[in-house]
Design a protein around this motif. Structure first.
Motif, PDB file in Angstrom:
ATOM      1  N   ILE A  29       0.847  -1.203   0.000  1.00 51.48           N
ATOM      2  CA  ILE A  29       0.000   0.000   0.000  1.00 51.48           C
ATOM      3  C   ILE A  29       0.881   1.252   0.000  1.00 51.48           C
ATOM      4  N   GLY A  30       1.940   1.222   0.815  1.00 48.99           N
ATOM      5  CA  GLY A  30       2.867   2.354   0.848  1.00 48.99           C
ATOM      6  C   GLY A  30       3.547   2.578  -0.489  1.00 48.99           C
ATOM      7  N   CYS A  31       3.959   1.476  -1.136  1.00 46.60           N
ATOM      8  CA  CYS A  31       4.589   1.596  -2.458  1.00 46.60           C
ATOM      9  C   CYS A  31       3.600   2.158  -3.481  1.00 46.60           C
ATOM     10  N   GLY A  33       1.078   4.127  -2.796  1.00 46.45           N
ATOM     11  CA  GLY A  33       0.919   5.540  -2.485  1.00 46.45           C
ATOM     12  C   GLY A  33       2.053   6.378  -3.039  1.00 46.45           C
ATOM     13  N   GLN A  34       3.268   5.834  -2.966  1.00 48.49           N
ATOM     14  CA  GLN A  34       4.412   6.568  -3.505  1.00 48.49           C
ATOM     15  C   GLN A  34       4.335   6.684  -5.024  1.00 48.49           C
ATOM     16  N   ARG A  35       3.872   5.629  -5.685  1.00 49.54           N
ATOM     17  CA  ARG A  35       3.714   5.694  -7.145  1.00 49.54           C
ATOM     18  C   ARG A  35       2.657   6.721  -7.535  1.00 49.54           C
ATOM     19  N   VAL A  36       1.554   6.745  -6.786  1.00 53.81           N
ATOM     20  CA  VAL A  36       0.497   7.729  -7.064  1.00 53.81           C
ATOM     21  C   VAL A  36       1.047   9.143  -6.933  1.00 53.81           C
ATOM     22  N   CYS A  37       1.954   9.332  -5.987  1.00 55.01           N
ATOM     23  CA  CYS A  37       2.561  10.656  -5.764  1.00 55.01           C
ATOM     24  C   CYS A  37       3.810  10.855  -6.616  1.00 55.01           C
ATOM     25  N   GLN A  38       3.911  10.075  -7.695  1.00 54.73           N
ATOM     26  CA  GLN A  38       4.994  10.209  -8.678  1.00 54.73           C
ATOM     27  C   GLN A  38       6.372  10.024  -8.060  1.00 54.73           C
ATOM     28  N   GLY A  39       6.470   9.054  -7.161  1.00 57.58           N
ATOM     29  CA  GLY A  39       7.764   8.709  -6.580  1.00 57.58           C
ATOM     30  C   GLY A  39       8.281   9.692  -5.562  1.00 57.58           C
ATOM     31  N   SER A  40       7.435  10.520  -4.997  1.00 57.24           N
ATOM     32  CA  SER A  40       7.879  11.504  -4.020  1.00 57.24           C
ATOM     33  C   SER A  40       8.524  10.825  -2.816  1.00 57.24           C
ATOM     34  N   PRO A  41       9.746  11.222  -2.431  1.00 54.24           N
ATOM     35  CA  PRO A  41      10.394  10.622  -1.263  1.00 54.24           C
ATOM     36  C   PRO A  41       9.679  10.955   0.038  1.00 54.24           C
ATOM     37  N   LEU A  47       7.364   4.171   6.247  1.00 58.90           N
ATOM     38  CA  LEU A  47       6.595   4.937   7.232  1.00 58.90           C
ATOM     39  C   LEU A  47       5.105   4.603   7.150  1.00 58.90           C
ATOM     40  N   ILE A  48       4.591   4.492   5.939  1.00 57.62           N
ATOM     41  CA  ILE A  48       3.179   4.161   5.759  1.00 57.62           C
ATOM     42  C   ILE A  48       2.883   2.770   6.324  1.00 57.62           C
ATOM     43  N   ALA A  49       3.775   1.814   6.044  1.00 58.35           N
ATOM     44  CA  ALA A  49       3.579   0.453   6.554  1.00 58.35           C
ATOM     45  C   ALA A  49       3.610   0.428   8.079  1.00 58.35           C
TER      46      ALA A  49
END
Length: 241
Positions: A29-31, A33-41, A47-49
């Protein structure tokens, strides 16, 4: 436990692999979310997990020992995952040899800054010696940091939390800071990740560039050796209580 979860949770709780599946799902899910946010660090999968799993532990009233018993296979894989960093290191050994002087200076600066800044922050805010000793080894990889903290009078569990948090922060802001400083060299990015963020930051940068992964491995290993040697010298200035 929240009452409305009881009827759903009770049949699942005895399942041995429940928490392993939950942990992996939370990370995916965290990964996502990061893809949806265009790889934003700033959207860090680790942290999400952690947030998802912690919320489930609290919401279901599950003890940590029960969680660890179910998810301990992930803990077991920590060792092989760390050793796997030797692969990009072996492939880029020539680059590492050519930069040993710069690596040494950067490593010394990073380890010394991390140790002194941790102790200084605790001193500035009136913290106790045990808290300061817990903060001192925070930039080393978590197992080493916990062992050092225990030997110098710190609190290993607090040190572990700070080491993981430091890795997440380094992952979130490290690349941004280096780019703002116009530092694009993957060697610098990798070494900074390994020294400042240990395994958490190294894992995030390793898949981007093999050279960065090699220097991250060097940073983790050498910082783990240097930090225990520096800390006894630094803490001599901390007054005994």
């Amino acid at each position: 436990m929240f009452p409305h979860l009881q009827s759903v949770w009770s049949p699942l709780e005895p399942t041995p692999l429940l928490w392993l599946v939950i942990t992996l799902t939370a990370y995916l899910i965290g990964c996502g979310g990061q893809r949806v946010c265009q790889g934003s660090p700033l959207v860090n999968p680790v942290l999400i997990a952690i947030a998802i799993v912690a919320a489930l532990l609290i919401g279901t009233g599950t003890p940590y020992a029960t969680y660890f018993a179910g998810a301990q296979f992930i803990h077991f894989l920590l060792g092989p995952a760390t050793v796997a960093l030797a692969v990009p290191l072996a492939r880029n050994l020539a680059h590492v040899r050519r930069n040993l002087h710069g690596i040494g200076l950067a490593l010394l600066a990073g380890a010394l800054t991390s140790t002194t800044s941790g102790i200084a922050c605790v001193w500035l805010f009136g913290g106790t010696r045990s808290i300061a000793m817990s903060m001192a080894p925070k930039a080393a990889t978590t197992p080493i940091a916990m062992a050092v903290a225990q030997d110098i009078g710190g609190i290993p569990s607090l040190t572990a939390g700070m080491a993981i948090a430091g890795g997440i922060v380094a992952t979130a802001v490290g690349r941004f800071i280096l780019q703002r400083l116009q530092i694009e060299d993957w060697r610098a990015h990798g070494l900074a990740a390994g020294v400042a963020g240990s395994g958490v930051a190294a894992a995030q940068i390793a898949h981007r560039n093999g050279l960065a992964a090699a220097f991250a491995a060097v940073g983790i290993a050498l910082n783990g050796l240097l930090t225990p040697l520096l800390i006894p010298l630094v803490i001599e200035a901390w007054p005994a209580q």
